[in-house]
Design a protein around this motif. Structure first.
Motif, PDB file in Angstrom:
ATOM      1  N   LEU A   1     -18.791   5.736  -4.115  1.00 53.82           N
ATOM      2  CA  LEU A   1     -17.676   5.012  -3.511  1.00 53.82           C
ATOM      3  C   LEU A   1     -17.317   5.597  -2.153  1.00 53.82           C
ATOM      4  O   LEU A   1     -16.318   6.301  -1.980  1.00 53.82           O
TER       5      LEU A   1
ATOM      6  N   ARG B   1     -15.915   5.130   1.687  1.00 49.24           N
ATOM      7  CA  ARG B   1     -14.765   4.344   2.116  1.00 49.24           C
ATOM      8  C   ARG B   1     -15.182   2.907   2.432  1.00 49.24           C
ATOM      9  O   ARG B   1     -14.438   1.956   2.130  1.00 49.24           O
TER      10      ARG B   1
ATOM     11  N   MET C   1     -15.574   1.042  -0.898  1.00 49.89           N
ATOM     12  CA  MET C   1     -14.273   0.698  -1.485  1.00 49.89           C
ATOM     13  C   MET C   1     -13.611  -0.441  -0.723  1.00 49.89           C
ATOM     14  O   MET C   1     -13.035  -1.357  -1.330  1.00 49.89           O
TER      15      MET C   1
ATOM     16  N   ARG D   1     -12.750  -4.083  -2.352  1.00 49.82           N
ATOM     17  CA  ARG D   1     -11.359  -4.548  -2.325  1.00 49.82           C
ATOM     18  C   ARG D   1     -11.251  -5.874  -1.584  1.00 49.82           C
ATOM     19  O   ARG D   1     -10.512  -6.783  -2.012  1.00 49.82           O
TER      20      ARG D   1
ATOM     21  N   HIS E   1     -16.988   9.394  -5.986  1.00 52.54           N
ATOM     22  CA  HIS E   1     -16.823   9.468  -4.535  1.00 52.54           C
ATOM     23  C   HIS E   1     -18.107   9.945  -3.857  1.00 52.54           C
ATOM     24  O   HIS E   1     -18.926  10.653  -4.460  1.00 52.54           O
TER      25      HIS E   1
ATOM     26  N   ASP F   1      -7.378   5.016  -0.295  1.00 48.07           N
ATOM     27  CA  ASP F   1      -8.258   3.853  -0.465  1.00 48.07           C
ATOM     28  C   ASP F   1      -8.635   3.672  -1.928  1.00 48.07           C
ATOM     29  O   ASP F   1      -8.652   2.556  -2.451  1.00 48.07           O
ATOM     30  N   CYS F   2      -8.949   4.784  -2.578  1.00 47.79           N
ATOM     31  CA  CYS F   2      -9.356   4.726  -3.981  1.00 47.79           C
ATOM     32  C   CYS F   2      -8.207   4.231  -4.854  1.00 47.79           C
ATOM     33  O   CYS F   2      -8.391   3.345  -5.693  1.00 47.79           O
TER      34      CYS F   2
ATOM     35  N   LEU G   1      -7.740   0.541  -4.378  1.00 46.43           N
ATOM     36  CA  LEU G   1      -8.775  -0.248  -5.039  1.00 46.43           C
ATOM     37  C   LEU G   1      -8.511  -0.362  -6.534  1.00 46.43           C
ATOM     38  O   LEU G   1      -8.585  -1.458  -7.106  1.00 46.43           O
TER      39      LEU G   1
END
Length: 269
Positions: A33, A35, A38, A42, A70, A95-96, A99
């Motif tokens: 994942l 950025r 993600m 999203r 990650h 960000d995580c 999401l």
């Protein structure tokens, strides 16, 4: 560009009637994942939310790993930033979190179709989905403790999907669990023969898609609103939703069809 391959999307999409399948497509990087990954996932979820004809989302993955969590190479590259990477690390975790919340709060049910291994934030991704189907060879772990990085953000989703002590054992030991154990503790709903997770998840999705969309979407929203609330607040939320649902055209149709012993004709409103 994904893994040096021009024009290869990080996430692919396939629609089949009211079911849409999103597939992580970064196999060479173990579907880590980043950025960008993600953000792409999203964005796809946001696009789907605006399409009224869709009823259920299936989340799958290409390659020999469902999701390795990650992107540690991306994270490590930012340790030379002037702040030691603090800004990038904070943005990555934000960000995580965004999401995972986008999945939980999406108007549509989301079903994970898991083959192979889901680790750390990849396990978090599975735990964040409403339902999960695992191939018999699937395995799961939160192994951050092995590299000095406790899986604190995966713990948020994991602790909401499985019993507390089961979550803590996974987090404290980093041990891999197989599909059977994942089923026993409630991380997944079904275990099927290896290679059949996507097929089973799509079949499950189609069954859900045949129900009233307004009832399913109200139900998901209310479930997540009440699940961690105090008992009185949980009943307030659920009761208000029942009233809202009873006033919907589909509830009148469904109850009428039941009393008249005929199949309902959903209007999805």
């Amino acid at each position: 560009m994904a893994d040096g391959m021009p024009h290869a999307p990080l996430v692919t999409r396939a629609d089949s009637d009211a079911v849409v399948t999103l597939t992580l497509n970064r196999a060479a990087a173990r579907n880590a994942l980043s950025r960008a990954m993600m953000a792409t996932l999203r964005s796809a979820l946001e696009d789907i939310a605006a399409e009224a004809s869709l009823r259920v989302i299936v989340l799958a993955a290409e390659g020999p790993v469902f999701c390795a969590g990650h992107d540690l190479r991306e994270i490590t590259a930012h340790r030379t930033d002037t702040d030691g990477g603090a800004g990038f690390f904070a943005a990555t975790m934000a960000d995580c979190g965004a999401l995972m919340q986008a999945i939980v709060h999406h108007r549509l049910p989301v079903i994970a179709a898991v083959e192979h291994v889901a680790t750390a934030a990849g396990c978090q991704l599975v735990a964040s989905c409403d339902l999960a189907v695992a191939g018999a060879g699937a395995r799961f772990c939160t192994p951050g403790v092995d590299i000095g990085l406790f899986c604190s953000t995966p713990a948020v989703a994991l602790a909401r999907a499985v019993p507390r002590k089961a979550a803590m054992e996974m987090l404290l030991t980093g041990a891999m669990i197989d599909a059977g154990e994942a089923l026993r503790i409630g991380l997944v709903n079904r275990v099927v023969r290896e290679g059949a997770a996507l097929e089973e998840a799509v079949d499950l999705a189609r069954g859900i898609a045949e129900r009233s969309a307004v009832a399913v979407q109200m139900g998901k929203r209310a479930f997540n609103a009440q699940i961690d609330a105090p008992l009185a607040e949980a009943y307030r939320v659920a009761s208000a939703t029942m009233v809202e649902n009873l006033l919907a055209a589909d509830a009148a149709e469904g109850i009428g069809a039941f009393l008249e012993k005929r199949p309902p004709r959903w209007q999805h409103r």
